[in-house]
Each structure stands twice: as C-alpha cells, then as structure tokens.
Write a protein that holds these residues in place. Structure first.
Motif, PDB file in Angstrom:
ATOM      1  N   UNK B  23       0.849  -1.200   0.000  1.00 14.58           N
ATOM      2  CA  UNK B  23       0.000   0.000   0.000  1.00 14.58           C
ATOM      3  C   UNK B  23       0.885   1.251   0.000  1.00 14.58           C
ATOM      4  N   UNK B  24       1.975   1.210   0.768  1.00 13.37           N
ATOM      5  CA  UNK B  24       2.865   2.380   0.834  1.00 13.37           C
ATOM      6  C   UNK B  24       3.570   2.607  -0.494  1.00 13.37           C
ATOM      7  N   UNK B  25       4.039   1.537  -1.133  1.00 16.62           N
ATOM      8  CA  UNK B  25       4.705   1.697  -2.433  1.00 16.62           C
ATOM      9  C   UNK B  25       3.728   2.287  -3.450  1.00 16.62           C
ATOM     10  N   UNK B 390       2.927  -4.986  15.013  1.00 16.38           N
ATOM     11  CA  UNK B 390       3.068  -3.531  14.922  1.00 16.38           C
ATOM     12  C   UNK B 390       4.377  -3.145  14.256  1.00 16.38           C
ATOM     13  N   UNK B 391       5.438  -3.859  14.595  1.00 18.28           N
ATOM     14  CA  UNK B 391       6.750  -3.589  14.003  1.00 18.28           C
ATOM     15  C   UNK B 391       6.788  -4.052  12.545  1.00 18.28           C
ATOM     16  N   UNK B 392       6.083  -5.141  12.228  1.00 20.03           N
ATOM     17  CA  UNK B 392       5.987  -5.586  10.827  1.00 20.03           C
ATOM     18  C   UNK B 392       5.301  -4.508   9.973  1.00 20.03           C
ATOM     19  N   UNK B 393       4.250  -3.882  10.526  1.00 22.40           N
ATOM     20  CA  UNK B 393       3.580  -2.803   9.791  1.00 22.40           C
ATOM     21  C   UNK B 393       4.550  -1.647   9.564  1.00 22.40           C
ATOM     22  N   UNK B 394       5.357  -1.343  10.590  1.00 20.93           N
ATOM     23  CA  UNK B 394       6.285  -0.211  10.491  1.00 20.93           C
ATOM     24  C   UNK B 394       7.433  -0.504   9.526  1.00 20.93           C
ATOM     25  N   UNK B 395       8.009  -1.706   9.603  1.00 21.10           N
ATOM     26  CA  UNK B 395       9.109  -2.019   8.685  1.00 21.10           C
ATOM     27  C   UNK B 395       8.563  -2.197   7.264  1.00 21.10           C
ATOM     28  N   UNK B 396       7.345  -2.707   7.142  1.00 20.59           N
ATOM     29  CA  UNK B 396       6.726  -2.835   5.822  1.00 20.59           C
ATOM     30  C   UNK B 396       6.554  -1.480   5.160  1.00 20.59           C
ATOM     31  N   UNK B 397       6.071  -0.531   5.935  1.00 19.22           N
ATOM     32  CA  UNK B 397       5.894   0.823   5.393  1.00 19.22           C
ATOM     33  C   UNK B 397       7.246   1.384   4.937  1.00 19.22           C
TER      34      UNK B 397
END
Lengths: 98, 422
Positions: B23-25, B390-397
């Motif tokens: 989604x971020x990309x 939560x960290x997976x969401x942050x590193x994914x972004x």
C-alpha cells in the motif's frame, strides 16, 4: 511423559520445615520462570515475574512429581500461587503428618 | 503463458508487513503487485488467527507513564485507528509493561481488502505462490508465480520479500540465514459458545488444574500443557493458543521442512479437538463450546532470515543504539520462546524504543531486494523483538517507501497519475 500419578515421595523429599520447602520450591520455580529477579524472596510476586496459567500447569506437574502429592482443585487459586511463601505454606499443610 | 507484466515494485507475501509495503509503495507512486499464497491478506494477523497487535505502543512503567503512548505514525497508526473505528479491535489493553490492541483476525482481513482496493496502482494476486526468481547479475529481473496451475511472470525494478520465510531471497540466491534453535510455533484456534464470564483468574487456574489431571490420566496428550486462553472482545468467543512442542516423529523443528510443517498442522488440530472435548465435559463454562475457527495455517514466529547490509543485534535494541538511517522503531521486549513452556522477556534500558536502520531492510548482495516483517536482517535474539505485528507494519511501510524510491531512481516506468489528496 509425566507419570499417571505423582510418584510416592522418597523420604528425603519429605521436608517438614517451611524453610526447606521454600528453598526447594524456589529452585523449581526459578528453573521455570527466567524472569524472576535474582535474589527473589518468598514474598516476591510470581505473577509480576511472568507466571501465567500455562506456567502454573508446568509448575503443578513439577511440584506434584517432586513432592508426591496431588494439589486439589480447591487449592489451586491465584492467592496460593502468588508467592513461594504461599505455595510453601500450602504444601506444608498438605505434607504434615496427620 | 502471457507476456511478462511490468511493475515498479513487486511485494512477495501479503502478511502485515507485505500489506504495509504494497500500500505504501502504491501511495508513493509505484505500480505495485502484491503476491499472497492464501485467499486473504494478513498472514499471521488473519490466517494464523493471531488476535493481538503488539509493538504499537511504547513500553512503560505504569507509575511513570499512566497512559498508553502510540509510537508509530503513518501506516501502523492508520491500521490501528481503522480497526478501532470499525469495532474490529479494542484497546490498548495493558499487560505488565506492554500495551496491545486486541483485534479480530477477520476484521484485519477485511481492512486489508479495503486498503488495497483503494490503491489504483496496486494489483493483488491471491492463491499465488512464488516459484522462481530470475536475476540479471546483482539484481532480480522477474519472478514467476503459480496460481493453481496458472503460471505468470512479473518484472519489476524493485522487489520486497515479506514472505516471513525469506522465500523470495532464497529463490533469488540472496544470502540468508536460519538459527539452529528457533522460536516455537503456536497453533491458535477460536472457540465459540463459551460462558466467558466464568473465566476469571481462579477459573483459569481450575482449567489449568484439570488439564494437568487429564494429562496425568492419559486422557489428553502432554502437548495441551502449552495452552493459553484469552477471551476476545466478542461474546462467547475465546482464543486458545497452543505453543507447540515437536510433533511425534519430528526430532528437529524446522517450519521450512515440508514434512515438519505438515506434521505441525496436523499435530495442532489433533491437540485442539480432544482439548475442546475435555473442556466441554469438565467445565460448565465450556458445555456449549465449539471450535469456531481453525487457523488457515500454523503460527510461525521465526524461520529463515535475509542477511542485510546491517544485521540488527539484541544489544542494539537493549541499549537503544542510534543509526543515521533509522526508518522504523521497535517497542517490544525481546520475547524468547524457544521452549513451549512460556516466554523469557528482556526489556531495553529505560524502556526506550529500538531503532531499525534501512540497511537491515536491504539485501546485502541483491541490489534491488528489500525486506520487512519477521525475515528482516536481525540476529535470532533481535528478531524475537522485531517479529511482532506492529513492528511488521512499520518495517513494511519503510520498505515500501524505500523500494518505490529505488524504482524511481533506476528510471522504471512510474505511474504518472497525480498523487496527493483526492
């Protein structure tokens, strides 16, 4: 596999003194609760050190095997498992010759 | 076979990290493909029935900090806010020195659909497995996928491995590593029809007593002693989490060994069925209980990891080390679960957030390969803090942004439609 019933206690595992029970239990608990602070006392709150219902299951098995008793459901309470001191008092009452 | 489809960014693995990355990309202007092997997005957060999101709030001592403090802005905050707004989560809920959000796995899958559908530059493939990755020298040129016998080829300027298992990295020949002793897996299932009001603290202990008795009596196998119970925020529903020992006949736990993985799934189900039957027999609160959901897949905490330009160490997190290229924060203790008898926790000094540098999200040896989620570049111990959702969401972004920027820098065909608020 745990045995189907706790083993009969060998004589050296029949400590009557509360202090002996406390030190024996402290060893059993420290092995299973790596979060316990060093130098914990019989009054240290075990829940604060991470003891949960899963930990209590493993602890029950270990205590019953070690001391050769069955802790009945009525005695498995949050209060009795809160500290080494409370657990030792519970076992002391159960192990004391009638 | 049709001609290769050309993207700016291909994201392999649609768990929480892959969702955030894709989604971020797309929001950064990259034409993006997200590949997921299950029929829903979310991975552990939905398909494995993990029902809490950890790593969204700062660690805290109640006396010093009375309220939960969110740590991430951006995508993780958006996910938390939308889950709460839809009634798909409650919280933050405090446990010891951590706060977490209790979410419904189904709500996360629905939110993932809404988030991906809103991005015009984002294409989603479900039921799709990676089968090969082709390289030109130091970069990946394309990946091949298989969807129930239908083969497709996808070219891209940048690739993100959010498979959790470094599956894209290993197919591309990138350096990977795997600890000899891994965090134990968890088999999570949902029960309905439970009188949850009867499950207070002493009620749980009575269950613990009964399960130990049933194991002694040979009625249940010892594997049930890894069980945890947690009521959800929905009436009559509880989740049972079984930290799994090795199934019978499996001597070494390796979730990337096909035989071991199959055995784990069947072992988990084999514990769940008799456990629920025993609870229904012994406890009035469970008399009408039934298995409301089995997981689509067993919960894996750790497997293969990518070797990045930098490998995060436990000391980096525990001592609060700063990096010049920090792109995300970690706010979870190192939670070691190498035994199925409960976690060992190590908290950072001063409960400070740990910093995650971009170099830990970039392959050491494949120029256009990024990663996020639980297979990022970290030691076994550091991964035990970084793996949470939560960290997976942050590193994914962070990986999504970095891969989109990389694609732009190498002059790939970027979408030209206007970006910005609608």
């Amino acid at each position: 596999m745990p045995s189907s019933s706790p083993a009969s206690p060998s004589p050296e595992f029949l400590p009557s003194a509360l202090a002996e029970l406390e030190s024996g239990l402290s060893v059993l608990i420290a092995e299973r609760l790596p979060e316990l602070p060093e130098g914990f006392t019989p009054d240290t709150n075990l829940y604060d050190a991470g003891l949960d219902s899963m930990g209590i299951m493993h602890l029950l098995l270990a205590i019953e095997d070690r001391y050769g008793i069955l802790i009945p459901e009525a005695d498995v309470s949050q209060k009795n498992f809160c500290t080494v001191g409370n657990l030792a008092a519970l076992l002391h009452a159960r192990l004391r010759p009638a | 076979m049709s001609a290769p489809e050309r993207y700016d960014v291909v994201v392999a693995g649609g768990g929480s990290a892959g969702l955030a990355a894709a989604v971020t990309a797309a929001r950064s202007g990259a034409r993006t493909l997200l590949i997921e092997r299950h029929g829903m997005l979310g991975g552990m957060t939905s398909a494995a029935l993990v029902h809490s999101i950890c790593g969204l709030y700062r660690l805290r001592d109640e006396a010093e900090t009375p309220e939960a403090v969110p740590v991430h802005e951006g995508f993780p905050a958006e996910v938390a806010q939308r889950l709460l707004a839809s009634g798909g989560a409650v919280g933050p809920v405090r446990i010891g020195r951590v706060d977490l959000l209790l979410h419904a796995p189904s709500a996360f899958a629905l939110l993932a659909d809404a988030l991906t559908a809103a991005e015009q530059r984002l294409t989603v493939r479900l039921h799709t497995e990676l089968i090969t990755a082709q390289r030109d020298d130091a970069a990946i040129r394309c990946v091949e996928t298989m969807t129930h016998g239908t083969r497709e080829t996808h070219e891209a300027a940048a690739f993100i491995d959010t498979t959790g298992d470094a599956a894209l990295a290993v197919l591309a020949g990138a350096a990977c590593e795997q600890a000899e002793v891994l965090q134990r897996p968890a088999y999570i299932f949902a029960l309905g029809g439970v009188e949850t009001a009867d499950l207070d603290g002493d009620g749980r202990l009575r269950i613990a007593r009964a399960l130990v008795g049933a194991v002694r009596g040979g009625r249940l196998s010892r594997g049930v002693l890894g069980a945890h119970f947690r009521a959800s925020h929905r009436p009559g529903e509880i989740y049972v989490t079984l930290d799994l020992e090795n199934p019978p006949g499996v001597s070494t736990y390796d979730p990337l060994d096909p035989a071991c993985l199959a055995a784990l799934e069947q072992y988990g189900r084999g514990l769940a069925g008799p456990l629920v039957a025993a609870l229904a027999e012994d406890f009035p609160a469970f008399r009408r209980a039934f298995i409301a959901a089995l997981p689509t897949r067993v919960g894996i905490r750790e497997s293969r990891r990518i070797v990045g330009e930098y490998t995060l160490q436990a000391s980096d997190l525990l001592e609060g080390r700063s990096f010049p290229d920090t792109v995300a924060l970690s706010t979870w203790p190192i939670e070691l679960r190498e035994e199925a008898t409960g976690p060992r926790l190590r908290f950072p000094a001063g409960l400070c957030p740990g910093e995650i540098p971009l170099r830990a999200l970039k392959s050491r040896d494949v120029a256009n390969l990024f990663t996020a989620g639980r297979c990022l570049s970290a030691s076994h111990e550091a991964q035990a803090a970084l793996r949470v959702i939560g960290t997976c969401l942050a590193t994914g972004e962070a990986a999504g942004k970095a891969a989109a920027a990389y694609a732009k820098s190498v002059g790939s065909r970027m979408a030209t439609t206007q970006t910005g608020p609608l």
